[in-house]
Scaffold this motif. Structure first.
Motif, mmCIF file in Angstrom:
data_model
loop_
_atom_site.group_PDB
_atom_site.id
_atom_site.type_symbol
_atom_site.label_atom_id
_atom_site.label_comp_id
_atom_site.label_asym_id
_atom_site.label_seq_id
_atom_site.Cartn_x
_atom_site.Cartn_y
_atom_site.Cartn_z
ATOM 1 N N HIS A 1 30.317 27.134 -56.634
ATOM 2 C CA HIS A 1 30.091 26.297 -55.456
ATOM 3 C C HIS A 1 31.098 26.653 -54.342
ATOM 4 O O HIS A 1 30.753 26.664 -53.164
ATOM 5 N N GLY B 1 25.101 25.998 -51.421
ATOM 6 C CA GLY B 1 24.699 24.605 -51.691
ATOM 7 C C GLY B 1 24.450 24.417 -53.176
ATOM 8 O O GLY B 1 23.885 25.298 -53.832
ATOM 9 N N LEU B 2 24.851 23.253 -53.681
ATOM 10 C CA LEU B 2 24.748 22.992 -55.122
ATOM 11 C C LEU B 2 23.314 23.021 -55.632
ATOM 12 O O LEU B 2 23.058 23.397 -56.772
ATOM 13 N N ASP B 3 22.367 22.612 -54.764
ATOM 14 C CA ASP B 3 20.970 22.574 -55.197
ATOM 15 C C ASP B 3 20.426 23.979 -55.475
ATOM 16 O O ASP B 3 19.391 24.137 -56.111
ATOM 17 N N ARG C 1 28.604 18.792 -62.740
ATOM 18 C CA ARG C 1 27.741 18.825 -61.551
ATOM 19 C C ARG C 1 28.007 17.600 -60.677
ATOM 20 O O ARG C 1 28.115 17.713 -59.458
ATOM 21 N N ALA C 2 28.155 16.444 -61.312
ATOM 22 C CA ALA C 2 28.453 15.228 -60.551
ATOM 23 C C ALA C 2 29.795 15.370 -59.818
ATOM 24 O O ALA C 2 29.937 14.949 -58.666
ATOM 25 N N ALA D 1 31.163 18.136 -58.785
ATOM 26 C CA ALA D 1 30.970 19.058 -57.660
ATOM 27 C C ALA D 1 30.309 18.329 -56.495
ATOM 28 O O ALA D 1 30.676 18.519 -55.332
ATOM 29 N N GLU D 2 29.337 17.465 -56.818
ATOM 30 C CA GLU D 2 28.648 16.707 -55.765
ATOM 31 C C GLU D 2 29.603 15.744 -55.068
ATOM 32 O O GLU D 2 29.591 15.608 -53.849
ATOM 33 N N GLN D 3 30.428 15.067 -55.861
ATOM 34 C CA GLN D 3 31.358 14.087 -55.276
ATOM 35 C C GLN D 3 32.484 14.751 -54.513
ATOM 36 O O GLN D 3 32.954 14.226 -53.503
#
Ligand code: NAD
Ligand code: MG
Length: 390
Positions: free
Chosen positions: A226, A232-234, A312-313, A315-317
């Motif tokens: 990332h 982008g993570l998606d 993953r969470a 990375a999102e946060q």
């Protein structure tokens, strides 16, 4: 003959460090080692210093200094010790620096090399996971070159030569699935450290081997990707590929997918970073697809491997979360290796720490180190409450 490239190797006595030195041994005419470091193994470090004759050899642990100094007396290599000496070594005039210390302990010298604008081959994923935003900002500011050594990221780096980053549709990290790929949660409950470090494909240090077994390694690698490849993570995906032949893939908008393949031997990605932008001959085993005969793929199982979901969470946060994930994981893995907690407790402790400790985002390395320390303390407190904890 042109000048030899000068190298500094942090974590020289480890699995990645020794593989790097093995390549240097095969290409003495191209490379000259100027600094070697280790944690506390003065005997091993002194042995390497006698062979490679760097200007300086540094042990992080000051207790190991007398032994290092005595063994190196009368040689051309100066002995040094402690965290400040490690950072000074990172600021020396090396053409190429290998960051292969394990854990967040590698962050100060890695950041020092980056801030000095150096070419840094990065194996030390924990430093990037923990301090990702700060590290990438430092790269931008100093003009340092970061060359990914982790086999997946090195593969992606090579595949990205086939297009532009804004033409990428998806990046897929491959995962071996580790030694417990086919285990039920019930079977995982009782696994021992010896079983967890016995990786089916790769020969690595103990910490990363346990991370592979929980698949936290792939979670850390997702966060690493990332930062290194801003798509982008998606657009970052993970597929389990038990043979570890395809090291990762990049799919472009035209649906053309480039993959990098090779034997599971870290000397291959290390050689790619060492010679970059050239190529270096290695004596690693060639890829024999007819003998391998079958490449398999499966979707990762987030129920049996919850570390993937947590990472993953995190990375999102963003903010402090990846640093907490990493710090809690480091202490939990150490406790598991010491026989103090059970295998499945590792990721539970990480999850509890992420839930219970929620500081603000770090704005400096000082902030980051205090978050790292507090997360370790929180995770240790959680482990003390566990029934297994001795
Ligand atoms: P290792 O345990 O074999 O070696 C670690 C090295 O770091 C040793 O030289 C040790 O002396 C040094 N070290 C440990 N703690 C230290 C401290 N507190 N201060 C200073 N030095 C310290 O580890 P490894 O498997 O070589 O992994 C190194 C890094 O590379 C890790 O971040 C790992 O995730 C990453 N990596 C390793 C592999 C692999 O195949 N081994 C593959 C990809 C990425
Ligand atoms: Mg990897």
């Amino acid at each position: 003959m042109s000048e030899r490239r000068t190298l500094s190797i942090f974590g020289a006595t480890g699995s990645v460090g020794l593989s790097t030195l093995d390549l240097v041994r095969q290409h003495r005419e191209k490379y000259r080692v100027i600094a070697l470091t280790a944690n506390g193994n003065a005997v091993e470090l002194a042995k390497l210093a006698k062979e490679f004759e760097p200007e300086i050899a540094v042990v992080a642990d000051e207790a190991a200094y007398p032994a290092l100094k005595d063994t190196l007396a009368g040689t051309a290599t100066k002995a040094a010790a402690g965290p400040a000496a490690l950072v000074e070594a990172a600021q020396m005039d090396a053409d190429w620096t290998m960051a292969a210390i394990v854990g967040c302990a590698g962050l100060p010298p890695t950041m020092a090399a980056i801030e000095a604008g150096k070419t840094v081959a990065l194996a030390n994923k924990e430093a990037l996971v923990s301090a990702g935003d700060l590290m990438m900002a430092a790269v931008e500011q100093s003009g340092a070159t970061l060359l990914p050594v982790d086999s997946e990221h090195n593969a992606i780096f090579q595949c990205l030569a086939g297009g532009r980053i804004d033409q990428v549709r998806k990046i897929t990290l491959t995962a071996s699935g580790g030694p417990f790929r086919t285990y039920s949660l019930d079977q995982m409950r009782a696994v021992t450290p010896a079983q967890a470090v016995a990786h089916p494909n790769w020969d690595m240090g103990a910490k990363i081997s346990v991370d592979s077994a929980t698949m936290m390694n792939k979670g850390l690698e997702l966060i690493e990707a990332h930062h290194l490849f801003p798509v982008g993570l998606d657009k970052l995906d993970i597929v389990v590929h038990p043979q570890s032949v395809i090291h990762s893939m990049v799919e472009y908008v035209d649906r053309s997918t480039l993959a990098q393949l090779g034997s599971p031997d870290m000397r291959i990605p290390i050689a790619s970073a060492l010679a970059w932008p050239e190529r270096l001959e290695t004596n690693s085993a060639p890829l024999d697809l007819a003998r391998i005969s079958k490449l398999e793929f499966e979707a990762p199982d987030l129920i049996r491997f919850p570390a993937l979901r947590l990472a993953r969470a995190a990375a999102e946060q963003g903010g402090a979360t990846p640093a907490i994930l990493n710090a809690a994981n480091e202490v939990a893995v150490a406790a598991f290796l010491a026989g103090r907690i059970a295998f499945l407790d590792i990721v539970s402790v990480v999850e509890e720490t992420l839930t219970g400790y929620r500081p603000n985002a770090p704005h400096s390395l000082t902030d980051l180190f205090s978050i790292d320390a507090a997360a370790r303390a929180y995770a240790s407190g959680q482990m003390d409450k566990l029934p297994h904890a001795a």
